[in-house]
Design a protein around this motif. Structure first.
Motif, PDB file in Angstrom:
ATOM      1  N   ALA A  80       0.906  -1.161   0.104  1.00 25.93           N
ATOM      2  CA  ALA A  80      -0.136   0.104   0.149  1.00 25.93           C
ATOM      3  C   ALA A  80       0.924   1.306  -0.101  1.00 25.93           C
ATOM      4  N   GLN A  81       0.367   2.178  -0.776  1.00 25.97           N
ATOM      5  CA  GLN A  81       1.245   3.486  -1.092  1.00 25.97           C
ATOM      6  C   GLN A  81       0.346   4.514  -1.190  1.00 25.97           C
ATOM      7  N   ASP A  82       0.784   5.677  -0.508  1.00 33.00           N
ATOM      8  CA  ASP A  82      -0.097   6.921  -0.536  1.00 33.00           C
ATOM      9  C   ASP A  82      -1.555   6.812  -0.958  1.00 33.00           C
ATOM     10  N   VAL A  83      -2.211   6.193   0.228  1.00 34.80           N
ATOM     11  CA  VAL A  83      -3.416   6.140   0.500  1.00 34.80           C
ATOM     12  C   VAL A  83      -3.804   6.522   1.742  1.00 34.80           C
ATOM     13  N   PRO A  84      -4.916   6.763   2.112  1.00 30.29           N
ATOM     14  CA  PRO A  84      -5.526   7.315   3.651  1.00 30.29           C
ATOM     15  C   PRO A  84      -4.901   6.515   4.575  1.00 30.29           C
ATOM     16  N   GLU A  85      -4.587   7.107   5.687  1.00 31.21           N
ATOM     17  CA  GLU A  85      -4.203   6.197   7.030  1.00 31.21           C
ATOM     18  C   GLU A  85      -5.088   5.039   7.260  1.00 31.21           C
ATOM     19  N   ASP A  86      -6.205   5.100   7.442  1.00 27.23           N
ATOM     20  CA  ASP A  86      -7.145   3.725   7.609  1.00 27.23           C
ATOM     21  C   ASP A  86      -6.841   2.833   6.539  1.00 27.23           C
ATOM     22  N   ARG A  87      -6.403   2.821   5.272  1.00 21.17           N
ATOM     23  CA  ARG A  87      -6.198   2.057   4.594  1.00 21.17           C
ATOM     24  C   ARG A  87      -4.756   1.387   4.594  1.00 21.17           C
ATOM     25  N   LEU A  88      -3.896   2.374   4.981  1.00 24.26           N
ATOM     26  CA  LEU A  88      -2.404   1.780   5.331  1.00 24.26           C
ATOM     27  C   LEU A  88      -2.654   1.007   6.686  1.00 24.26           C
ATOM     28  N   ASP A  89      -3.277   1.196   7.577  1.00 24.24           N
ATOM     29  CA  ASP A  89      -3.507   0.551   8.848  1.00 24.24           C
ATOM     30  C   ASP A  89      -4.129  -0.868   8.472  1.00 24.24           C
ATOM     31  N   ALA A  90      -5.101  -0.887   7.508  1.00 30.21           N
ATOM     32  CA  ALA A  90      -5.898  -2.051   7.087  1.00 30.21           C
ATOM     33  C   ALA A  90      -4.793  -2.866   6.400  1.00 30.21           C
ATOM     34  N   ALA A  91      -4.072  -2.491   5.645  1.00 24.19           N
ATOM     35  CA  ALA A  91      -2.893  -3.276   4.927  1.00 24.19           C
ATOM     36  C   ALA A  91      -1.884  -3.870   5.815  1.00 24.19           C
ATOM     37  N   GLU A  92      -1.568  -3.072   7.018  1.00 17.85           N
ATOM     38  CA  GLU A  92      -0.723  -3.417   8.137  1.00 17.85           C
ATOM     39  C   GLU A  92      -1.256  -4.735   8.730  1.00 17.85           C
ATOM     40  N   GLN A  93      -2.541  -4.499   9.133  1.00 23.86           N
ATOM     41  CA  GLN A  93      -3.424  -5.473   9.638  1.00 23.86           C
ATOM     42  C   GLN A  93      -3.500  -6.814   8.997  1.00 23.86           C
ATOM     43  N   ALA A  94      -3.864  -6.662   7.715  1.00 26.15           N
ATOM     44  CA  ALA A  94      -3.747  -8.057   6.780  1.00 26.15           C
ATOM     45  C   ALA A  94      -2.495  -8.529   6.714  1.00 26.15           C
ATOM     46  N   LEU A  95      -1.560  -7.830   6.535  1.00 27.10           N
ATOM     47  CA  LEU A  95      -0.014  -8.440   6.497  1.00 27.10           C
ATOM     48  C   LEU A  95       0.163  -9.057   7.485  1.00 27.10           C
ATOM     49  N   SER A  96      -0.306  -8.759   8.643  1.00 28.47           N
ATOM     50  CA  SER A  96       0.245  -9.773   9.879  1.00 28.47           C
ATOM     51  C   SER A  96      -0.048 -11.102   9.809  1.00 28.47           C
ATOM     52  N   ARG A  97      -0.919 -11.612   9.060  1.00 22.47           N
ATOM     53  CA  ARG A  97      -1.256 -13.114   8.781  1.00 22.47           C
ATOM     54  C   ARG A  97      -0.494 -13.383   7.375  1.00 22.47           C
ATOM     55  N   PHE A  98       0.254 -12.560   6.762  1.00 21.74           N
ATOM     56  CA  PHE A  98       1.028 -13.211   5.512  1.00 21.74           C
ATOM     57  C   PHE A  98       2.284 -13.754   5.900  1.00 21.74           C
ATOM     58  N   HIS A  99       2.463 -14.852   5.051  1.00 21.84           N
ATOM     59  CA  HIS A  99       3.795 -15.562   5.142  1.00 21.84           C
ATOM     60  C   HIS A  99       4.196 -16.131   3.803  1.00 21.84           C
ATOM     61  N   ALA A 100       5.324 -16.140   3.354  1.00 23.03           N
ATOM     62  CA  ALA A 100       5.694 -16.564   2.084  1.00 23.03           C
ATOM     63  C   ALA A 100       7.212 -16.724   2.177  1.00 23.03           C
ATOM     64  N   ARG A 101       7.457 -18.039   1.707  1.00 21.39           N
ATOM     65  CA  ARG A 101       8.943 -18.545   1.452  1.00 21.39           C
ATOM     66  C   ARG A 101       9.161 -19.130  -0.055  1.00 21.39           C
ATOM     67  N   PHE A 102      10.160 -18.649  -0.488  1.00 17.79           N
ATOM     68  CA  PHE A 102      10.456 -18.973  -1.744  1.00 17.79           C
ATOM     69  C   PHE A 102      11.975 -18.733  -2.071  1.00 17.79           C
ATOM     70  N   THR A 103      12.457 -19.506  -3.269  1.00 18.15           N
ATOM     71  CA  THR A 103      13.940 -19.616  -3.477  1.00 18.15           C
ATOM     72  C   THR A 103      14.218 -18.362  -4.373  1.00 18.15           C
ATOM     73  N   VAL A 104      14.850 -17.679  -4.291  1.00 23.94           N
ATOM     74  CA  VAL A 104      15.309 -16.451  -5.301  1.00 23.94           C
ATOM     75  C   VAL A 104      16.499 -17.026  -6.171  1.00 23.94           C
ATOM     76  N   ALA A 105      16.225 -17.550  -7.489  1.00 24.08           N
ATOM     77  CA  ALA A 105      17.244 -18.014  -8.356  1.00 24.08           C
ATOM     78  C   ALA A 105      17.576 -17.030  -9.646  1.00 24.08           C
ATOM     79  N   GLU A 106      16.705 -16.137  -9.696  1.00 23.63           N
ATOM     80  CA  GLU A 106      16.785 -14.945 -10.877  1.00 23.63           C
ATOM     81  C   GLU A 106      16.404 -13.698 -10.416  1.00 23.63           C
ATOM     82  N   PHE A 107      16.667 -12.783 -11.427  1.00 23.02           N
ATOM     83  CA  PHE A 107      16.201 -11.567 -11.269  1.00 23.02           C
ATOM     84  C   PHE A 107      15.790 -10.991 -12.561  1.00 23.02           C
TER      85      PHE A 107
END
Length: 187
Positions: free
Chosen positions: A137-164
């Motif tokens: 989230a970027q350049d949105v109202p504070e409440d939307r930033l707060d919502a993104a922060e809360q939603a991400l509290s449950r996010f988890h990902a693990r992956f191998t970086v083999a390229e860019f």
């Protein structure tokens, strides 16, 4: 430019812009995209998918990417594949209105890779100290930033970086992958 590179040559501009990033793989990219759309609203078109920036958008004076490709090939040879783990949220507030998926593993390797990539034709001073992350989230109202922060509290990902990837904006203003570089350094 190598025969492997797809480039968008524009007769209307003096030069081109490029960026370098690690793409977040599926299914995590879809999950992060959906979260961003929920927070910011669905864009008419996705300009760039979820990613960890290595080199921010950089204007080049011409379309010849030979030096850029050579630099990125060197960088890819100096860094071994590595694991990235995203867990929880981070924010750059109050400096900038950004909430992101935080790296809990792989940060030092991302930092090394961006240092290796950001040399030669891609050398530049960064506006802020490098901090690997995936913006949600970027350049949105504070409440939307707060919502993104809360939603991400449950996010988890693990992956191998083999390229860019090397990106360039096309005539549609979307950043397109024009070349992939495989990591081949030693651990």
């Amino acid at each position: 430019m190598s025969s492997e590179t797809l480039s968008f040559l524009s007769p209307f501009a003096g030069g081109t812009s490029v960026g370098v990033a690690i793409e977040v793989p599926q299914p995590y990219a879809r999950q992060l995209r959906e979260l961003r759309e929920c927070v910011e609203g669905a864009p008419a078109v996705e300009i760039i998918g979820p990613h960890i920036t290595l080199v921010p958008p950089t204007h080049l004076p011409d379309f010849d990417l030979t030096g850029v490709e050579a630099q990125l090939e060197r960088a890819a040879r100096r860094v071994a594949p590595f694991v990235v783990e995203l867990a929880g949220a981070g924010t750059f507030r109050p400096a900038t209105q950004v909430v992101y998926a935080a790296l809990t593993t792989g940060g030092p390797q991302c930092d090394r890779l961006q240092v290796e990539a950001r040399q030669g034709p891609l050398e530049q001073e960064l506006r802020y100290a490098y901090h690997p992350h995936v913006t949600v989230a970027q350049d949105v109202p504070e409440d939307r930033l707060d919502a993104a922060e809360q939603a991400l509290s449950r996010f988890h990902a693990r992956f191998t970086v083999a390229e860019f990837v090397l990106y360039e904006p096309g005539p549609d203003a979307v950043w397109h992958t024009i070349r992939t570089f495989r990591l081949s350094g030693r651990t």
